[in-house]
Design a protein around this motif. Structure first.
Motif, PDB file in Angstrom:
ATOM      1  N   ALA A 290       0.834  -1.207   0.000  1.00 39.93           N
ATOM      2  CA  ALA A 290       0.000   0.000   0.000  1.00 39.93           C
ATOM      3  C   ALA A 290       0.863   1.249   0.000  1.00 39.93           C
ATOM      4  O   ALA A 290       0.563   2.232  -0.684  1.00 39.93           O
ATOM      5  N   ARG A 291       1.958   1.228   0.754  1.00 43.64           N
ATOM      6  CA  ARG A 291       2.858   2.376   0.783  1.00 43.64           C
ATOM      7  C   ARG A 291       3.485   2.596  -0.585  1.00 43.64           C
ATOM      8  O   ARG A 291       3.583   3.732  -1.058  1.00 43.64           O
ATOM      9  N   GLU A 292       3.880   1.533  -1.266  1.00 41.85           N
ATOM     10  CA  GLU A 292       4.477   1.666  -2.593  1.00 41.85           C
ATOM     11  C   GLU A 292       3.451   2.174  -3.606  1.00 41.85           C
ATOM     12  O   GLU A 292       3.767   3.016  -4.442  1.00 41.85           O
ATOM     13  N   ARG A 293       2.222   1.666  -3.550  1.00 40.31           N
ATOM     14  CA  ARG A 293       1.174   2.159  -4.453  1.00 40.31           C
ATOM     15  C   ARG A 293       0.915   3.648  -4.234  1.00 40.31           C
ATOM     16  O   ARG A 293       0.696   4.394  -5.187  1.00 40.31           O
ATOM     17  N   THR A 294       0.956   4.085  -2.992  1.00 33.93           N
ATOM     18  CA  THR A 294       0.755   5.494  -2.680  1.00 33.93           C
ATOM     19  C   THR A 294       1.873   6.336  -3.266  1.00 33.93           C
ATOM     20  O   THR A 294       1.630   7.415  -3.807  1.00 33.93           O
ATOM     21  N   ARG A 295       3.095   5.855  -3.187  1.00 34.51           N
ATOM     22  CA  ARG A 295       4.225   6.588  -3.768  1.00 34.51           C
ATOM     23  C   ARG A 295       4.105   6.679  -5.288  1.00 34.51           C
ATOM     24  O   ARG A 295       4.416   7.707  -5.882  1.00 34.51           O
TER      25      ARG A 295
ATOM     26  N   PRO B 125       8.451  11.147  -4.473  1.00 32.91           N
ATOM     27  CA  PRO B 125       8.378  10.549  -3.148  1.00 32.91           C
ATOM     28  C   PRO B 125       9.399   9.438  -2.913  1.00 32.91           C
ATOM     29  O   PRO B 125       9.636   9.056  -1.773  1.00 32.91           O
ATOM     30  N   THR B 126      10.012   8.934  -3.967  1.00 30.18           N
ATOM     31  CA  THR B 126      11.026   7.888  -3.801  1.00 30.18           C
ATOM     32  C   THR B 126      12.419   8.407  -4.153  1.00 30.18           C
ATOM     33  O   THR B 126      13.283   7.645  -4.579  1.00 30.18           O
ATOM     34  N   SER B 127      12.622   9.696  -4.023  1.00 34.25           N
ATOM     35  CA  SER B 127      13.917  10.357  -4.240  1.00 34.25           C
ATOM     36  C   SER B 127      14.420  10.265  -5.671  1.00 34.25           C
ATOM     37  O   SER B 127      15.633  10.321  -5.901  1.00 34.25           O
ATOM     38  N   GLY B 128      13.529  10.126  -6.613  1.00 27.59           N
ATOM     39  CA  GLY B 128      13.918  10.173  -8.017  1.00 27.59           C
ATOM     40  C   GLY B 128      14.028  11.622  -8.468  1.00 27.59           C
ATOM     41  O   GLY B 128      13.723  12.548  -7.721  1.00 27.59           O
ATOM     42  N   THR B 129      14.456  11.821  -9.708  1.00 24.12           N
ATOM     43  CA  THR B 129      14.514  13.169 -10.263  1.00 24.12           C
ATOM     44  C   THR B 129      13.588  13.245 -11.464  1.00 24.12           C
ATOM     45  O   THR B 129      13.467  12.288 -12.235  1.00 24.12           O
ATOM     46  N   TYR B 130      12.932  14.383 -11.598  1.00 20.54           N
ATOM     47  CA  TYR B 130      12.018  14.591 -12.721  1.00 20.54           C
ATOM     48  C   TYR B 130      12.758  15.270 -13.865  1.00 20.54           C
ATOM     49  O   TYR B 130      13.508  16.211 -13.654  1.00 20.54           O
TER      50      TYR B 130
ATOM     51  N   SER C 117       9.324  12.818 -17.237  1.00 23.02           N
ATOM     52  CA  SER C 117       9.636  11.477 -16.758  1.00 23.02           C
ATOM     53  C   SER C 117      10.296  11.542 -15.387  1.00 23.02           C
ATOM     54  O   SER C 117      10.846  12.561 -14.987  1.00 23.02           O
ATOM     55  N   CYS C 118      10.227  10.421 -14.700  1.00 14.83           N
ATOM     56  CA  CYS C 118      10.842  10.266 -13.381  1.00 14.83           C
ATOM     57  C   CYS C 118      11.951   9.227 -13.518  1.00 14.83           C
ATOM     58  O   CYS C 118      11.780   8.221 -14.213  1.00 14.83           O
ATOM     59  N   SER C 119      13.076   9.468 -12.850  1.00 13.71           N
ATOM     60  CA  SER C 119      14.197   8.529 -12.955  1.00 13.71           C
ATOM     61  C   SER C 119      13.885   7.189 -12.294  1.00 13.71           C
ATOM     62  O   SER C 119      14.521   6.182 -12.600  1.00 13.71           O
ATOM     63  N   VAL C 120      12.883   7.141 -11.426  1.00 14.35           N
ATOM     64  CA  VAL C 120      12.531   5.898 -10.746  1.00 14.35           C
ATOM     65  C   VAL C 120      11.346   5.216 -11.416  1.00 14.35           C
ATOM     66  O   VAL C 120      11.363   4.025 -11.693  1.00 14.35           O
ATOM     67  N   HIS C 121      10.293   5.973 -11.719  1.00 14.13           N
ATOM     68  CA  HIS C 121       9.036   5.384 -12.182  1.00 14.13           C
ATOM     69  C   HIS C 121       8.783   5.482 -13.684  1.00 14.13           C
ATOM     70  O   HIS C 121       7.859   4.879 -14.185  1.00 14.13           O
TER      71      HIS C 121
END
Length: 105
Positions: free
Chosen positions: A25-30, A78-83, A93-97
C-alpha cells in the motif's frame, strides 16, 4: 502459559498477513503521488507554452514553470527520483518510475 502462546501465535499470523499489505500500500501510494506530480508538470508545461506562444519543441526549465504554473516550487519525487521536464510535446519522466503513461497506480 498455553494461552499466552496461543495469543502470540495469533498475533504472529496476523502480522504475517498485515505487514506485506502495508508495504504494498505504501508503494502504491508513492507511485500515485509520482503520477500526480508528472501530470502537474505536464499541465504546467502546456500552459507555459500556450501563454508564451511557443512551439511543441520548446523546453521549459523548472524556473520557467514553477513560480507561476506550479504553486511555487517543483514537485519532489516521493522515492527520491529526479524529474526530467522534456519538451512540451513529450511527457515528463521520473528517474525511478518512468513516464505517466507507463505508471499504473
Amino acid at each position: 502459559m498455553v494461552e499466552i502462546m496461543i495469543v502470540v501465535l495469533i498475533i504472529g499470523i496476523l502480522m504475517a498477513i498485515a505487514v506485506p499489505q502495508w508495504v504494498s500500500a505504501r508503494e502504491r501510494t508513492r507511485v500515485r503521488a509520482c503520477l500526480r506530480n508528472l501530470t502537474e508538470i505536464d499541465n504546467a508545461k502546456a500552459r507555459w507554452a500556450m501563454e508564451n506562444s511557443l512551439p511543441g519543441t520548446a523546453v521549459p526549465t523548472a524556473a520557467d514553470i514553477a513560480p507561476i504554473f506550479i504553486k511555487g516550487q517543483m514537485p519532489v519525487c516521493p522515492t527520491s527520483g529526479t524529474y526530467t521536464i522534456n519538451n512540451v510535446d513529450s511527457e515528463p519522466s521520473c528517474s525511478v518510475h518512468g513516464t505517466a503513461s507507463t505508471l499504473t497506480p
